[in-house]
Design a protein around this motif. Structure first.
Motif, PDB file in Angstrom:
ATOM      1  N   ASN A  57      12.333   4.406  10.296  1.00 25.80           N
ATOM      2  CA  ASN A  57      10.468   4.182  10.457  1.00 25.80           C
ATOM      3  C   ASN A  57      10.764   5.606   9.096  1.00 25.80           C
ATOM      4  O   ASN A  57       9.436   6.153   8.765  1.00 25.80           O
ATOM      5  N   PHE A  58      11.909   5.257   8.603  1.00 26.69           N
ATOM      6  CA  PHE A  58      12.186   6.241   7.393  1.00 26.69           C
ATOM      7  C   PHE A  58      11.371   8.102   7.420  1.00 26.69           C
ATOM      8  O   PHE A  58      11.503   8.945   6.539  1.00 26.69           O
ATOM      9  N   ASP A  59      11.846   8.548   8.467  1.00 28.80           N
ATOM     10  CA  ASP A  59      11.971  10.152   8.375  1.00 28.80           C
ATOM     11  C   ASP A  59      13.187  10.980   9.142  1.00 28.80           C
ATOM     12  O   ASP A  59      13.249  10.570  10.076  1.00 28.80           O
ATOM     13  N   TYR A  61      22.761  22.905   4.505  1.00 28.53           N
ATOM     14  CA  TYR A  61      21.298  21.938   3.630  1.00 28.53           C
ATOM     15  C   TYR A  61      21.224  21.709   4.271  1.00 28.53           C
ATOM     16  O   TYR A  61      19.752  20.939   4.778  1.00 28.53           O
ATOM     17  N   VAL A  62      21.934  20.843   5.591  1.00 31.70           N
ATOM     18  CA  VAL A  62      20.890  20.317   6.325  1.00 31.70           C
ATOM     19  C   VAL A  62      19.823  20.648   7.672  1.00 31.70           C
ATOM     20  O   VAL A  62      18.469  20.470   7.851  1.00 31.70           O
ATOM     21  N   VAL A  63      20.216  21.644   7.904  1.00 30.64           N
ATOM     22  CA  VAL A  63      19.309  22.154   8.733  1.00 30.64           C
ATOM     23  C   VAL A  63      18.035  23.077   7.760  1.00 30.64           C
ATOM     24  O   VAL A  63      17.164  22.729   8.463  1.00 30.64           O
ATOM     25  N   TRP A  64      18.242  22.970   6.706  1.00 28.07           N
ATOM     26  CA  TRP A  64      17.063  23.182   5.759  1.00 28.07           C
ATOM     27  C   TRP A  64      16.265  22.327   5.409  1.00 28.07           C
ATOM     28  O   TRP A  64      14.857  22.158   5.987  1.00 28.07           O
ATOM     29  N   LEU A  65      16.341  20.814   5.323  1.00 25.28           N
ATOM     30  CA  LEU A  65      15.907  19.213   5.166  1.00 25.28           C
ATOM     31  C   LEU A  65      15.156  19.523   7.018  1.00 25.28           C
ATOM     32  O   LEU A  65      14.320  18.482   6.612  1.00 25.28           O
ATOM     33  N   THR A  66      15.599  19.843   7.923  1.00 26.93           N
ATOM     34  CA  THR A  66      15.193  19.865   9.473  1.00 26.93           C
ATOM     35  C   THR A  66      14.204  20.643   9.470  1.00 26.93           C
ATOM     36  O   THR A  66      13.368  20.318  10.439  1.00 26.93           O
ATOM     37  N   LEU A  67      13.755  21.393   8.707  1.00 31.68           N
ATOM     38  CA  LEU A  67      12.758  22.191   9.286  1.00 31.68           C
ATOM     39  C   LEU A  67      11.620  21.830   7.949  1.00 31.68           C
ATOM     40  O   LEU A  67      10.679  22.590   7.831  1.00 31.68           O
ATOM     41  N   HIS A  68      12.048  20.314   7.231  1.00 32.50           N
ATOM     42  CA  HIS A  68      10.682  20.359   6.448  1.00 32.50           C
ATOM     43  C   HIS A  68      10.007  18.590   7.270  1.00 32.50           C
ATOM     44  O   HIS A  68      10.371  18.191   8.676  1.00 32.50           O
ATOM     45  N   ASN A  69       9.417  17.724   6.575  1.00 30.68           N
ATOM     46  CA  ASN A  69       9.055  16.967   7.691  1.00 30.68           C
ATOM     47  C   ASN A  69       9.372  15.520   6.056  1.00 30.68           C
ATOM     48  O   ASN A  69       8.099  14.995   5.355  1.00 30.68           O
ATOM     49  N   ILE A  70       9.975  15.961   5.786  1.00 33.77           N
ATOM     50  CA  ILE A  70      10.538  14.721   4.631  1.00 33.77           C
ATOM     51  C   ILE A  70      10.542  13.073   5.044  1.00 33.77           C
ATOM     52  O   ILE A  70      11.218  12.774   5.885  1.00 33.77           O
ATOM     53  N   SER A  71       9.643  12.153   4.043  1.00 28.92           N
ATOM     54  CA  SER A  71       9.556  10.758   4.464  1.00 28.92           C
ATOM     55  C   SER A  71       9.933  10.198   3.320  1.00 28.92           C
ATOM     56  O   SER A  71       9.581  11.093   2.552  1.00 28.92           O
ATOM     57  N   LEU A  72      10.327   9.443   3.203  1.00 33.98           N
ATOM     58  CA  LEU A  72      10.544   8.253   2.345  1.00 33.98           C
ATOM     59  C   LEU A  72       9.183   7.541   1.882  1.00 33.98           C
ATOM     60  O   LEU A  72       8.922   7.152   0.862  1.00 33.98           O
ATOM     61  N   LEU A  73       8.604   8.065   2.747  1.00 33.22           N
ATOM     62  CA  LEU A  73       7.619   6.814   2.064  1.00 33.22           C
ATOM     63  C   LEU A  73       6.202   7.524   1.682  1.00 33.22           C
ATOM     64  O   LEU A  73       5.309   7.764   0.937  1.00 33.22           O
ATOM     65  N   ARG A  74       6.111   9.555   1.538  1.00 29.94           N
ATOM     66  CA  ARG A  74       5.987   9.786   1.194  1.00 29.94           C
ATOM     67  C   ARG A  74       6.537  10.470   0.261  1.00 29.94           C
ATOM     68  O   ARG A  74       6.596  12.850   0.424  1.00 29.94           O
ATOM     69  N   PRO A  75       6.337  10.709  -0.953  1.00 27.83           N
ATOM     70  CA  PRO A  75       7.516  11.798  -2.017  1.00 27.83           C
ATOM     71  C   PRO A  75       6.470  12.788  -2.271  1.00 27.83           C
ATOM     72  O   PRO A  75       4.804  12.388  -2.108  1.00 27.83           O
ATOM     73  N   PRO A 127       0.680  -1.089  -0.042  1.00 29.69           N
ATOM     74  CA  PRO A 127       0.144  -0.277   0.018  1.00 29.69           C
ATOM     75  C   PRO A 127       0.877   1.594  -0.011  1.00 29.69           C
ATOM     76  O   PRO A 127       0.566   1.886  -1.107  1.00 29.69           O
ATOM     77  N   GLY A 128       2.364   1.200   0.580  1.00 25.89           N
ATOM     78  CA  GLY A 128       2.279   2.384   0.957  1.00 25.89           C
ATOM     79  C   GLY A 128       3.475   3.032  -0.743  1.00 25.89           C
ATOM     80  O   GLY A 128       2.981   3.813  -1.160  1.00 25.89           O
ATOM     81  N   PHE A 129       3.836   1.559  -0.805  1.00 24.17           N
ATOM     82  CA  PHE A 129       4.485   2.004  -2.163  1.00 24.17           C
ATOM     83  C   PHE A 129       3.434   2.118  -3.621  1.00 24.17           C
ATOM     84  O   PHE A 129       4.148   3.252  -4.457  1.00 24.17           O
ATOM     85  N   VAL A 130       2.210   1.798  -3.471  1.00 23.50           N
ATOM     86  CA  VAL A 130       1.675   2.141  -4.564  1.00 23.50           C
ATOM     87  C   VAL A 130       1.819   3.532  -4.011  1.00 23.50           C
ATOM     88  O   VAL A 130       1.160   4.178  -5.273  1.00 23.50           O
ATOM     89  N   GLN A 131       1.151   4.027  -3.197  1.00 21.68           N
ATOM     90  CA  GLN A 131       0.653   5.440  -2.895  1.00 21.68           C
ATOM     91  C   GLN A 131       1.787   5.920  -3.425  1.00 21.68           C
ATOM     92  O   GLN A 131       1.512   7.361  -3.540  1.00 21.68           O
ATOM     93  N   ALA A 132       3.291   5.635  -3.162  1.00 22.50           N
ATOM     94  CA  ALA A 132       3.971   6.860  -3.206  1.00 22.50           C
ATOM     95  C   ALA A 132       4.491   6.428  -5.170  1.00 22.50           C
ATOM     96  O   ALA A 132       5.919   7.351  -5.669  1.00 22.50           O
TER      97      ALA A 132
END
Lengths: 430, 289
Positions: free
Chosen positions: B252-254, B26-40, A99-104
């Motif tokens: 957690n890919f956070d 650049y690292v500081v800039w990234l820490t001000l976001h909510n980047i997750s590998l699962l939510r591109p 589900p995560g991969f599909v959503q992304a």
């Protein structure tokens, strides 16, 4: 040799070499393609790796197979997926990530590819319960490489000696564990299960959670680990391991747990069905023929889901891949029944996903001792056994910490789970 | 005064400075976001939320405590034991070169091998440590499975690996010390422990402080043996801030939160080391001036 003869011979030779090559080019439209494939370190992967030369010979497609431990594979593929690098054409992973991969948008539906290149793909041959786990909104996203469930393994000889019957509830498991430990004067652990923090202990404890009537996530998407059922299940799990489990169980992963049981040092264990293949292998096991197999117990009739797992690991094709058709050819070849049947001779592998392989003579000969219990467990396997939401990994990690804390006695089951519950709610709302 | 050498060193300093400044920003800039590998594609600017989350994250604060405990305990133990050994072997004896070569072995070993070796030694059912304990009628101890013991088991492995480093450096410093002040003190009737305390150790102070600094920096960054031996378990009892950052990123890919943890650890470490450095090197000079 005269010069004319030489030219004639050379012509004859070159034509005899060249002619089939032309024919092969027509039959090998993807010749020269170079696939990068990422798979888990697992007996099925060993089988595919050993058979790869046959695939290259038949299709002309070269395959770079990269094998990494299951625990590291998700991070590795996500780093490539998120940068859109197209580094991997085909990847393998647990179906909980679909589900995560599909959503992304990281992986692609396979239906069109299957219609265009159907040669290796036999939909009806896959165990239906396995293939269904890879379908989202009616679209097929993965081809199952291996699948398994969980069951309870017990020593028939010890149960007979001590007058025990195979447990049907977790209370009976605890009683049997107590009897075995006491009657063997502590020589044999009553039961052994995984205690190592993370997916290791969660994979087995989850059976207790569901079997006590608990669940990970409620229907409206909230964490459900704060429930009384969850607390009761964790309390029982930790208690039986602390009181009747082996020394050092807090660090037991799949391997340590399996080896201890194979060595005959424990009366029972609850784990993946693939462990049966190891128990019945005379070259590594001292309990061959002494093990009984029965489904994971339940403590109540009011279940929110079955207590046996349904763990399926499938092959997916990356969205960023530039050669999806060649990738499909590989994925469908690697999961086809011919390869699955050949794999029996390569590595201990009872997790085949092809019905033809499951019903083969070879399977019955090697794994007949637990085949019925395995099929029964798969049939009642719970596809939601582990959470399948986007934040699955984090939720499993938090639950693993709670199990570890309860097992170590550094927090009560209820408190440890309350903490995990709060962390999981935060992860779900992020 | 016009110093032409500056045309040679300034560009280099500028280049290195620019690279580290750009990376840090650049690292500081990234820490001000909510980047997750699962939510591109779904990341957004969230200001200081990650830092606020870290402040109230009990798991992170406990992990920081463990990092401090591990760093202080490992550095102190290695320094004391290393100094004691180097004083013992600070004389000419047969086989001194062999001893020195053997001391090098743990230092050159790959941390992964060290971690695996200690995991086997500390195995509760068939490890050598529990066997040794059973001979004298003790145990078994669940070295890596008991949350009250696990961090100390890791300390044991770290101390085993890095004490020889202290020994080697201390031995080298001891050998380069002039002997005259010690002999003068002996002539004046000082006992050996007085010579050690009042003459030898003060002369070694500088060298020891440098060694302590190097070891402290390494201990803060320790990751390999933690990853191999316990992965932060059981019950989080060996999770340092470093390891928590790793888990945030790769379990957690956070990514943003993980970088926040790394950023805060870097800042804290730098402040602590600057204080130590000043304590060690600036203060005496001011005293002399």
């Amino acid at each position: 040799m005269k010069r004319r003869d030489f030219i004639a011979l050379a012509l004859a030779l070159s034509s005899s070499v060249a002619m089939p090559a032309f024919a092969e080019d027509a039959a090998q439209p993807y010749k020269g393609a170079h696939l990068a494939v990422l798979m888990e370190g697992h007996p099925t992967t060993d089988g595919i790796q050993a058979l790869l030369p046959e695939f290259t010979k038949a299709t002309g497609i070269e395959v770079d197979l990269e094998v990494v431990p299951e625990s590291d594979i998700t991070a590795k593929m996500l780093l490539e997926f998120s940068s859109g690098s197209g580094r991997y054409d085909v990847v393998q992973n647990n179906i909980i990530y679909i589900p995560g991969f599909v959503q992304a948008g990281y992986i692609v539906p396979l239906d069109d590819l299957a219609a265009k290149l159907p040669d290796n793909y036999d939909k009806a041959d896959f165990v239906p319960g396995y293939l269904n786990t890879s379908i989202v909104d009616g679209k097929l996203y993965g081809l199952p490489v291996y699948g398994e469930s969980t069951f309870l393994m017990y020593r028939k000889d010890l149960f007979e000696e001590y007058g025990l019957t195979p447990p049907k509830t977790f209370t009976e498991v605890a009683e049997a564990a107590k009897t075995i430990k006491e009657k063997s004067n502590g020589e044999i652990a009553g039961i052994t299960m995984r205690g190592a923090q993370g997916i290791q202990n969660v994979y087995v404890w989850a059976g207790w959670l569901w079997g006590y009537g608990g669940q990970f996530i409620t229907e409206d998407g909230k964490s459900a680990l704060g429930s009384d059922e969850a607390a009761a299940s964790l309390d029982a799990y930790a208690r039986v391991l602390r009181d009747y489990g082996p020394v050092g169980v807090a660090n037991f992963g799949w391997e340590e747990n399996r080896v201890l049981f194979q060595q005959g040092k424990a009366g029972m264990t609850m784990d993946a069905t693939v462990n049966g293949a190891f128990n019945e292998d005379p070259s590594i096991s001292s309990v061959v023929g002494k093990v009984g197999y029965t489904p994971v117990p339940v403590e109540t009739d009011k279940l929110k889901g079955g207590s046996s797992s349904l763990a399926v690991h499938s092959l997916y094709i990356a969205e960023a891949s530039q050669q999806k058709e060649a990738a499909w050819l590989f994925a469908s070849w690697a999961t086809a029944k011919e390869q699955q049947i050949k794999s029996f001779g390569i590595a201990p592998n009872s997790g085949v996903t092809s019905q033809a392989a499951l019903n083969s003579e070879e399977f019955n000969k090697r794994y007949g001792a637990f085949k019925d219990a395995m099929l029964a467990s798969i049939a009642r396997g719970n596809p939601q056994y582990l959470p399948t939401v986007e934040a699955a990994n984090e939720i499993i990690n938090n639950a693993g910490i709670a199990v570890s804390k309860a097992l170590a006695g550094s927090a009560s089951a209820k408190d440890a789970l309350a903490e995990a519950n709060a962390a999981n709610d935060a992860a779900l709302s992020r | 005064m016009h110093d032409t050498t500056r045309y040679f060193y300034r560009p280099v300093v500028l280049l290195f400075g620019a690279i580290s400044a750009v990376l840090t920003l650049y690292v500081v800039w990234l820490t001000l976001h909510n980047i997750s590998l699962l939510r591109p594609g779904r990341e957004s600017f969230i200001g200081l939320d990650n830092y606020l989350r870290l402040l109230t994250d009990g798991r992170a604060i406990n992990a920081l405590g463990r990092t401090v405990l591990f760093t202080v305990a490992a550095t102190a133990a290695e320094l004391v034991i290393g100094l004691a050994i180097s004083l013992l072997v600070d004389r000419d004896f047969r086989g001194k070169r062999i001893v020195r070569a053997i001391l090098l072995v743990p230092i050159v070993m790959t941390p992964v091998v060290v971690g695996l070796t200690w995991r086997f030694l500390l195995n509760p059912t068939n490890g050598m440590m529990n066997y040794a304990l059973s001979i004298v009628g003790l145990g078994p101890v669940d070295w890596l499975g008991d949350p009250n013991v696990a961090l100390f088991s890791l300390l044991l492995a770290d101390i085993w690996q890095w004490t020889p480093f202290v020994v080697l450096l201390a031995m080298a410093s001891l050998e380069s010390l002039p002997e005259d002040p010690q002999n003068a003190a002996r002539v004046d009737g000082a006992r050996e422990w007085q010579v050690l305390w009042h003459i030898t150790l003060p002369a070694l102070k500088r060298a020891l402080l440098v060694v302590a600094l190097i070891r402290a920096i390494d201990a803060v960054k320790a990751f390999d043996i933690f990853y191999i031996m316990t992965r932060g378990g059981p019950a989080l009892s060996t999770e340092t801030l470093n390891l928590y950052g790793y888990i945030s990123a790769f379990t957690n890919f956070d990514i943003s939160y993980s970088l926040t943890i790394a950023m805060v650890l870097t800042i804290l470490t730098n402040v602590a080391l600057l204080l130590l450095y000043n304590l060690a090197f600036r203060a005496p000079k001011q005293g002399q001036a």
